[in-house]
Design a protein around this motif. Sequence first.
Motif, PDB file in Angstrom:
ATOM      1  N   VAL A  35       1.240  -1.366   0.201  1.00 17.89           N
ATOM      2  CA  VAL A  35      -0.378   0.471  -0.207  1.00 17.89           C
ATOM      3  C   VAL A  35       0.786   1.760   0.339  1.00 17.89           C
ATOM      4  O   VAL A  35       1.781   1.047   0.406  1.00 17.89           O
ATOM      5  N   TYR A  36       0.102   2.665  -0.345  1.00 22.43           N
ATOM      6  CA  TYR A  36       0.908   3.411  -0.215  1.00 22.43           C
ATOM      7  C   TYR A  36       0.814   4.660   0.472  1.00 22.43           C
ATOM      8  O   TYR A  36      -0.474   4.907   0.892  1.00 22.43           O
ATOM      9  N   PHE A  37       1.423   5.490   1.249  1.00 19.50           N
ATOM     10  CA  PHE A  37       1.228   6.785   2.137  1.00 19.50           C
ATOM     11  C   PHE A  37       1.071   7.852   1.181  1.00 19.50           C
ATOM     12  O   PHE A  37       2.470   7.572   0.944  1.00 19.50           O
ATOM     13  N   GLN A  38       0.015   8.932   1.722  1.00 15.48           N
ATOM     14  CA  GLN A  38       0.632   9.840   1.019  1.00 15.48           C
ATOM     15  C   GLN A  38       0.357  10.504   2.624  1.00 15.48           C
ATOM     16  O   GLN A  38      -0.006  11.616   2.412  1.00 15.48           O
ATOM     17  N   ASP A  39       1.662  11.564   1.966  1.00 14.94           N
ATOM     18  CA  ASP A  39       1.768  12.095   2.925  1.00 14.94           C
ATOM     19  C   ASP A  39       2.937  13.651   3.048  1.00 14.94           C
ATOM     20  O   ASP A  39       3.692  13.786   2.109  1.00 14.94           O
ATOM     21  N   TYR A  40       2.331  14.494   3.568  1.00 12.25           N
ATOM     22  CA  TYR A  40       3.017  15.979   3.285  1.00 12.25           C
ATOM     23  C   TYR A  40       2.930  16.600   4.460  1.00 12.25           C
ATOM     24  O   TYR A  40       1.923  16.687   5.678  1.00 12.25           O
ATOM     25  N   SER A  41       4.316  16.903   4.741  1.00  9.66           N
ATOM     26  CA  SER A  41       4.667  17.216   6.260  1.00  9.66           C
ATOM     27  C   SER A  41       4.941  18.556   5.848  1.00  9.66           C
ATOM     28  O   SER A  41       5.689  19.433   6.603  1.00  9.66           O
ATOM     29  N   GLY A  42       3.817  19.588   5.051  1.00 10.67           N
ATOM     30  CA  GLY A  42       4.178  20.660   4.928  1.00 10.67           C
ATOM     31  C   GLY A  42       2.883  21.040   4.670  1.00 10.67           C
ATOM     32  O   GLY A  42       1.781  20.646   3.921  1.00 10.67           O
ATOM     33  N   GLY A  43       2.903  22.622   4.132  1.00  9.05           N
ATOM     34  CA  GLY A  43       1.717  22.835   3.641  1.00  9.05           C
ATOM     35  C   GLY A  43      -0.058  23.418   4.306  1.00  9.05           C
ATOM     36  O   GLY A  43       0.066  22.493   5.038  1.00  9.05           O
ATOM     37  N   PRO A  44      -0.403  23.835   2.999  1.00  9.83           N
ATOM     38  CA  PRO A  44      -2.009  23.684   4.065  1.00  9.83           C
ATOM     39  C   PRO A  44      -2.795  22.751   3.869  1.00  9.83           C
ATOM     40  O   PRO A  44      -3.814  22.378   5.208  1.00  9.83           O
ATOM     41  N   ASN A  45      -2.270  21.337   3.247  1.00  8.11           N
ATOM     42  CA  ASN A  45      -3.119  19.820   3.685  1.00  8.11           C
ATOM     43  C   ASN A  45      -2.347  19.374   3.930  1.00  8.11           C
ATOM     44  O   ASN A  45      -2.231  17.614   3.635  1.00  8.11           O
ATOM     45  N   ALA A  46      -1.222  19.526   5.003  1.00  5.85           N
ATOM     46  CA  ALA A  46      -0.332  18.834   5.819  1.00  5.85           C
ATOM     47  C   ALA A  46      -0.918  17.769   6.675  1.00  5.85           C
ATOM     48  O   ALA A  46      -2.191  17.949   6.900  1.00  5.85           O
ATOM     49  N   THR A  47      -0.489  16.484   6.762  1.00  5.48           N
ATOM     50  CA  THR A  47      -0.903  15.185   6.745  1.00  5.48           C
ATOM     51  C   THR A  47      -0.304  14.730   8.197  1.00  5.48           C
ATOM     52  O   THR A  47       0.078  13.961   8.873  1.00  5.48           O
ATOM     53  N   VAL A  48       0.961  15.497   8.221  1.00  2.00           N
ATOM     54  CA  VAL A  48       1.859  14.808   9.507  1.00  2.00           C
ATOM     55  C   VAL A  48       2.073  16.849  10.496  1.00  2.00           C
ATOM     56  O   VAL A  48       2.915  17.311   9.781  1.00  2.00           O
ATOM     57  N   VAL A  49       1.642  16.789  11.749  1.00  2.00           N
ATOM     58  CA  VAL A  49       2.009  18.238  12.191  1.00  2.00           C
ATOM     59  C   VAL A  49       2.949  18.241  13.751  1.00  2.00           C
ATOM     60  O   VAL A  49       3.422  16.711  13.963  1.00  2.00           O
ATOM     61  N   GLU A  50       3.572  19.057  13.821  1.00  6.01           N
ATOM     62  CA  GLU A  50       4.712  18.526  15.296  1.00  6.01           C
ATOM     63  C   GLU A  50       3.852  18.875  16.460  1.00  6.01           C
ATOM     64  O   GLU A  50       3.734  20.359  16.224  1.00  6.01           O
ATOM     65  N   ASP A 159       9.700  15.652  -2.826  1.00  2.00           N
ATOM     66  CA  ASP A 159       9.009  16.837  -3.310  1.00  2.00           C
ATOM     67  C   ASP A 159       9.199  17.994  -1.846  1.00  2.00           C
ATOM     68  O   ASP A 159       8.273  18.209  -1.634  1.00  2.00           O
ATOM     69  N   HIS A 160      10.575  18.939  -2.418  1.00  3.77           N
ATOM     70  CA  HIS A 160      10.799  19.659  -1.227  1.00  3.77           C
ATOM     71  C   HIS A 160       9.887  20.966  -1.182  1.00  3.77           C
ATOM     72  O   HIS A 160       9.121  21.145   0.157  1.00  3.77           O
ATOM     73  N   ALA A 161       9.619  21.159  -2.655  1.00  7.21           N
ATOM     74  CA  ALA A 161       8.141  22.699  -3.307  1.00  7.21           C
ATOM     75  C   ALA A 161       7.112  22.581  -1.659  1.00  7.21           C
ATOM     76  O   ALA A 161       6.684  22.974  -1.670  1.00  7.21           O
ATOM     77  N   SER A 162       6.577  21.044  -2.358  1.00  2.00           N
ATOM     78  CA  SER A 162       5.554  20.854  -1.996  1.00  2.00           C
ATOM     79  C   SER A 162       4.938  19.487  -0.390  1.00  2.00           C
ATOM     80  O   SER A 162       4.200  19.317   0.236  1.00  2.00           O
ATOM     81  N   HIS A 163       6.737  19.386   0.072  1.00  2.00           N
ATOM     82  CA  HIS A 163       6.671  18.221   1.171  1.00  2.00           C
ATOM     83  C   HIS A 163       5.935  17.323   0.323  1.00  2.00           C
ATOM     84  O   HIS A 163       5.331  16.879   2.271  1.00  2.00           O
TER      85      HIS A 163
END
Length: 176
Positions: A35-50, A159-163
């Motif tokens: 399976v595939y994890f679609q991971d955003y570590s930033g941006g408006p729709n981040a799926t990871v927050v600190e 992708d650095h730009a979109s995290h």
Amino acid sequence: MAIKLYLLLFLAFFTFSKADLALLKLKPKEIQMTVYFQDYSGGPNATVVEITGPSHGLLSFTKFGAIFCTDDPITKGFEESSAQIARAQGIYVTSALDGSNTHVLISIVFINDEYKGSTLEIQGTSAQFERVREVAVVGGTGKFRLARGYATFETLSYDHASHYALIQCNLTVLHF
Ligand SMILES: *[C@@H]1O[C@H](CO)[C@@H](O)[C@H](O)[C@H]1NC(C)=O
Ligand SMILES: *[C@@H]1O[C@H](CO)[C@@H](O)[C@H](O)[C@H]1NC(C)=O
């Protein structure tokens, strides 16, 4: 005589419920899934927050003690538009002094028809900057009761730009 005594001790120490005993007689089933994890570590729709508060806006993955909360969509195929089958919900903590390892506590919460409402529990240390990380599957619920196994994680692209990170996860799980 010795056998009887052993049996008595055994019964005294281990009192399984009838349901547990029934499960123990069953043969475990093995499943393999990619399976595939679609991971955003930033941006408006981040799926990871600190949780602990990032120091310079960027998430501090290498900072010992940094805690993150995640809710990544998990898809069947690698494209972002591929059918969503689960969510990866949980936390992870940078747990090595030098920042190399993170301790992962994540539930794979299934939402597809086949496994809806069932979960797999992923727990353990992850060498977060290695190409392939392996973490234990320590349990499960619903269709995955008494599950055990392992999961490998490989970041296929970032992708650095979109995290945005695309992470391939291979699960090998025994369950009843
Ligand atoms: C964030 O999500 C919203 C709502 O789904 C969407 O309209 C928007 O394009 C997304 N933004 C980015 C940068 O992906
Ligand atoms: C995961 O499974 C895919 C598809 O079977 C395979 O191509 C890939 O090499 C596997 N990854 C690892 C780390 O074993």
